[in-house]
Design a protein around this motif. Structure first.
Motif, PDB file in Angstrom:
ATOM      1  N   TYR A  27       0.827  -1.093   0.072  1.00  0.00           N
ATOM      2  CA  TYR A  27       0.092   0.123   0.049  1.00  0.00           C
ATOM      3  C   TYR A  27       0.866   1.248  -0.129  1.00  0.00           C
ATOM      4  O   TYR A  27       0.701   2.107  -0.873  1.00  0.00           O
ATOM      5  CB  TYR A  27      -1.068  -0.087   1.357  1.00  0.00           C
ATOM      6  N   HIS A  28       1.970   1.475   0.841  1.00  0.00           N
ATOM      7  CA  HIS A  28       2.668   2.520   0.999  1.00  0.00           C
ATOM      8  C   HIS A  28       3.565   2.602  -0.431  1.00  0.00           C
ATOM      9  O   HIS A  28       3.573   3.877  -0.713  1.00  0.00           O
ATOM     10  CB  HIS A  28       3.597   2.770   2.127  1.00  0.00           C
ATOM     11  N   LEU A  29       3.959   1.691  -0.802  1.00  0.00           N
ATOM     12  CA  LEU A  29       4.743   1.667  -2.333  1.00  0.00           C
ATOM     13  C   LEU A  29       3.836   2.466  -3.217  1.00  0.00           C
ATOM     14  O   LEU A  29       4.118   3.003  -4.070  1.00  0.00           O
ATOM     15  CB  LEU A  29       5.369   0.387  -2.588  1.00  0.00           C
ATOM     16  N   ALA A  30       2.704   1.604  -3.232  1.00  0.00           N
ATOM     17  CA  ALA A  30       1.680   2.107  -4.333  1.00  0.00           C
ATOM     18  C   ALA A  30       1.270   3.628  -4.016  1.00  0.00           C
ATOM     19  O   ALA A  30       1.148   4.203  -5.108  1.00  0.00           O
ATOM     20  CB  ALA A  30       0.197   1.417  -4.126  1.00  0.00           C
ATOM     21  N   LYS A  31       1.188   4.063  -2.826  1.00  0.00           N
ATOM     22  CA  LYS A  31       0.957   5.319  -2.781  1.00  0.00           C
ATOM     23  C   LYS A  31       2.214   6.406  -3.355  1.00  0.00           C
ATOM     24  O   LYS A  31       1.848   7.393  -4.087  1.00  0.00           O
ATOM     25  CB  LYS A  31       0.761   5.989  -1.378  1.00  0.00           C
ATOM     26  N   LEU A  32       3.261   5.735  -3.308  1.00  0.00           N
ATOM     27  CA  LEU A  32       4.455   6.502  -3.920  1.00  0.00           C
ATOM     28  C   LEU A  32       4.545   6.437  -5.296  1.00  0.00           C
ATOM     29  O   LEU A  32       4.554   7.614  -5.891  1.00  0.00           O
ATOM     30  CB  LEU A  32       5.744   6.057  -3.178  1.00  0.00           C
ATOM     31  N   TYR A  33       4.137   5.305  -5.903  1.00  0.00           N
ATOM     32  CA  TYR A  33       3.846   5.469  -7.385  1.00  0.00           C
ATOM     33  C   TYR A  33       2.855   6.206  -7.980  1.00  0.00           C
ATOM     34  O   TYR A  33       2.948   6.773  -8.914  1.00  0.00           O
ATOM     35  CB  TYR A  33       3.832   3.888  -7.994  1.00  0.00           C
ATOM     36  N   GLN A  34       1.647   6.430  -6.814  1.00  0.00           N
ATOM     37  CA  GLN A  34       0.535   7.155  -7.362  1.00  0.00           C
ATOM     38  C   GLN A  34       0.870   8.760  -7.437  1.00  0.00           C
ATOM     39  O   GLN A  34       0.345   9.253  -8.212  1.00  0.00           O
ATOM     40  CB  GLN A  34      -0.548   6.622  -6.344  1.00  0.00           C
TER      41      GLN A  34
END
Length: 211
Positions: free
Chosen positions: A152-159
């Motif tokens: 989730y946290h990695l996804a937020k960075l890519y988002q």
């Protein structure tokens, strides 16, 4: 050992009220019995009850002492909990450096939830020098180990394009990975993406299934 495990299991049942009346104090007694027999899961369960205020037999300060004992005995989850107490100044004097040390110890010992917490510190600069590259790497370690919140946290960075090039498709993949581990917030975000077509193909039926 089997008796201690049985006490821990009975404590969890009593704590959650599964087939019996929910009773935090009784659960604490059972966890303590297991802990006194050397069952670290019993020590950890008792400390969590104290930290969460579910038993009058102890408080956050008691929890910190038990976590430290369990952490030093090699129970990595206790290191994470203790680190968080130091980061918040709950039950112990606030000390971000000490807190980071306990969390990092867990991560290095292969408790990947600790890697996620450490990643959050590097992303926010809380107690450490902000380092988004380290945050990305640590979240990636956690995600690869199927820790949903790490994905989730990695996804937020890519988002957002924070620390990595913005990539909606990659964020969608990572939210999907997180959702598959049971991370509810990721499922909700992924559902919205399926409605808007942001990083994934529009699919209202898939979105409905995720909500």
């Amino acid at each position: 050992k089997s008796v201690a495990s049985g006490c821990s299991n009975l404590a969890r049942i009593t704590e959650r009220g599964i087939g019996v009346d929910r009773d935090g104090d009784k659960a604490a007694e059972l966890y303590k019995t297991a802990c006194d027999m050397g069952e670290m899961l019993g020590c950890f369960g008792m400390a969590k009850l104290f930290e969460d205020g579910k038993s009058d037999a102890g408080n956050a300060q008691d929890a910190a002492a038990i976590y430290e004992k369990s952490c030093n005995a090699g129970y990595g989850e206790a290191c994470i909990r203790l680190g968080k107490l130091y980061l918040r100044g709950r039950g112990v004097a606030k000390d971000t450096e000490v807190g980071k040390g306990f969390v990092q110890r867990a991560c290095e010992e292969g408790i990947f939830d600790g890697c996620d917490v450490l990643g959050q510190l590097y992303e926010s600069g809380n107690g450490v020098e902000m380092n988004l590259s380290k945050a990305v790497s640590l979240y990636g370690e956690a995600c690869d180990a199927k820790v949903g919140v790490g994905c989730y946290h990695l996804a937020k960075l890519y988002q957002s394009g924070k620390g990595v090039p913005a990539n909606a498709a990659k964020s969608g993949e990572l939210f999907d990975e997180a959702c598959n581990t049971g991370h509810g917030k990721s499922c909700s975000i992924l559902a919205r993406q399926y409605i808007t077509g942001d990083g994934v193909s529009k699919d209202n039926s898939r979105a409905a299934a995720l909500y």
